[in-house]
Write a protein that holds these residues in place. Structure first.
Motif, short mmCIF file in Angstrom:
data_model
loop_
_atom_site.label_atom_id
_atom_site.label_comp_id
_atom_site.label_asym_id
_atom_site.label_seq_id
_atom_site.Cartn_x
_atom_site.Cartn_y
_atom_site.Cartn_z
N MET A 1 16.77 73.72 -40.26
CA MET A 1 16.35 74.93 -39.55
C MET A 1 15.77 75.92 -40.56
O MET A 1 16.21 76.00 -41.68
N GLU A 2 14.77 76.63 -40.10
CA GLU A 2 14.17 77.69 -40.91
C GLU A 2 13.97 78.90 -40.03
O GLU A 2 14.23 78.87 -38.83
N LYS A 3 13.51 79.99 -40.63
CA LYS A 3 13.29 81.22 -39.87
C LYS A 3 11.79 81.48 -39.73
O LYS A 3 11.01 81.23 -40.64
N LEU A 9 13.58 84.73 -36.35
CA LEU A 9 14.56 83.96 -35.59
C LEU A 9 14.53 82.51 -36.05
O LEU A 9 13.52 82.02 -36.57
N GLU A 10 15.65 81.82 -35.90
CA GLU A 10 15.74 80.43 -36.35
C GLU A 10 14.94 79.50 -35.46
O GLU A 10 15.00 79.59 -34.23
N ILE A 11 14.18 78.60 -36.12
CA ILE A 11 13.35 77.62 -35.41
C ILE A 11 13.47 76.28 -36.10
O ILE A 11 13.93 76.19 -37.24
N GLU A 12 13.02 75.23 -35.42
CA GLU A 12 12.99 73.90 -36.01
C GLU A 12 11.93 73.84 -37.11
O GLU A 12 10.94 74.58 -37.07
N ASP A 14 9.68 71.62 -37.78
CA ASP A 14 8.40 70.99 -37.46
C ASP A 14 7.61 71.67 -36.34
O ASP A 14 6.67 71.10 -35.81
N PHE A 15 7.95 72.89 -35.99
CA PHE A 15 7.23 73.59 -34.92
C PHE A 15 5.88 74.08 -35.43
O PHE A 15 5.75 74.58 -36.54
N ASN A 16 4.85 73.96 -34.59
CA ASN A 16 3.53 74.50 -34.90
C ASN A 16 3.43 75.98 -34.51
O ASN A 16 2.66 76.72 -35.09
N PHE A 17 4.22 76.37 -33.50
CA PHE A 17 4.27 77.75 -33.02
C PHE A 17 5.72 78.17 -32.89
O PHE A 17 6.58 77.36 -32.57
N CYS A 18 5.99 79.45 -33.09
CA CYS A 18 7.33 79.97 -32.87
C CYS A 18 7.57 80.03 -31.36
O CYS A 18 6.76 80.59 -30.62
N PRO A 19 8.67 79.47 -30.87
CA PRO A 19 8.94 79.50 -29.43
C PRO A 19 9.34 80.89 -28.92
O PRO A 19 9.36 81.13 -27.73
N TYR A 20 9.61 81.81 -29.84
CA TYR A 20 10.04 83.15 -29.44
C TYR A 20 8.89 84.16 -29.44
O TYR A 20 8.71 84.91 -28.49
N CYS A 21 8.09 84.17 -30.52
CA CYS A 21 7.02 85.16 -30.61
C CYS A 21 5.62 84.54 -30.47
O CYS A 21 4.63 85.26 -30.45
N SER A 22 5.54 83.21 -30.38
CA SER A 22 4.30 82.45 -30.16
C SER A 22 3.32 82.50 -31.32
O SER A 22 2.17 82.10 -31.17
N GLU A 23 3.72 82.97 -32.47
CA GLU A 23 2.83 83.00 -33.63
C GLU A 23 2.64 81.58 -34.18
O GLU A 23 3.59 80.80 -34.20
N PRO A 24 1.43 81.24 -34.64
CA PRO A 24 1.20 79.93 -35.24
C PRO A 24 1.90 79.85 -36.60
O PRO A 24 1.86 80.79 -37.38
N LEU A 25 2.54 78.70 -36.86
CA LEU A 25 3.32 78.54 -38.09
C LEU A 25 2.72 77.54 -39.07
O LEU A 25 3.09 77.52 -40.24
N THR A 26 1.81 76.70 -38.61
CA THR A 26 1.21 75.67 -39.45
C THR A 26 -0.30 75.79 -39.39
O THR A 26 -0.85 76.51 -38.53
N GLU A 27 -0.98 75.06 -40.24
CA GLU A 27 -2.44 75.04 -40.20
C GLU A 27 -2.93 74.50 -38.85
O GLU A 27 -3.90 74.99 -38.29
N LYS A 28 -2.23 73.49 -38.33
CA LYS A 28 -2.60 72.94 -37.03
C LYS A 28 -2.46 74.02 -35.94
O LYS A 28 -3.33 74.17 -35.09
#
Length: 69
Positions: A1-3, A9-12, A14-28
């Protein structure tokens, strides 16, 4: 888990987007977001093209369409 770096907030891992704030987290995720913005801009230019009769404005909108494509 990471933030999420945006909402903290804690997320998995391998998520491409944060499920809470919808911000993109990866290049994809960032590329998906960019493509969505580009598609929205193109839809707006097409809608404007249908509503405008002025030749000069239509020429500008045509240039924008080509640039976005």
């Amino acid at each position: 888990m990471e933030k999420c770096p945006y909402c903290n907030l804690e997320i998995e891992d391998d998520f491409n987007f944060c499920p809470y704030c919808s911000e993109p987290l990866t290049e994809k995720g960032k590329q998906v977001e960019h493509n969505k913005e580009k598609k929205a801009q193109l839809k707006l230019v097409v809608a404007l093209t249908k509503a405008v009769n002025d030749e000069a404005t239509l020429k500008i909108l045509d240039q924008l369409t080509n640039k976005l494509s």
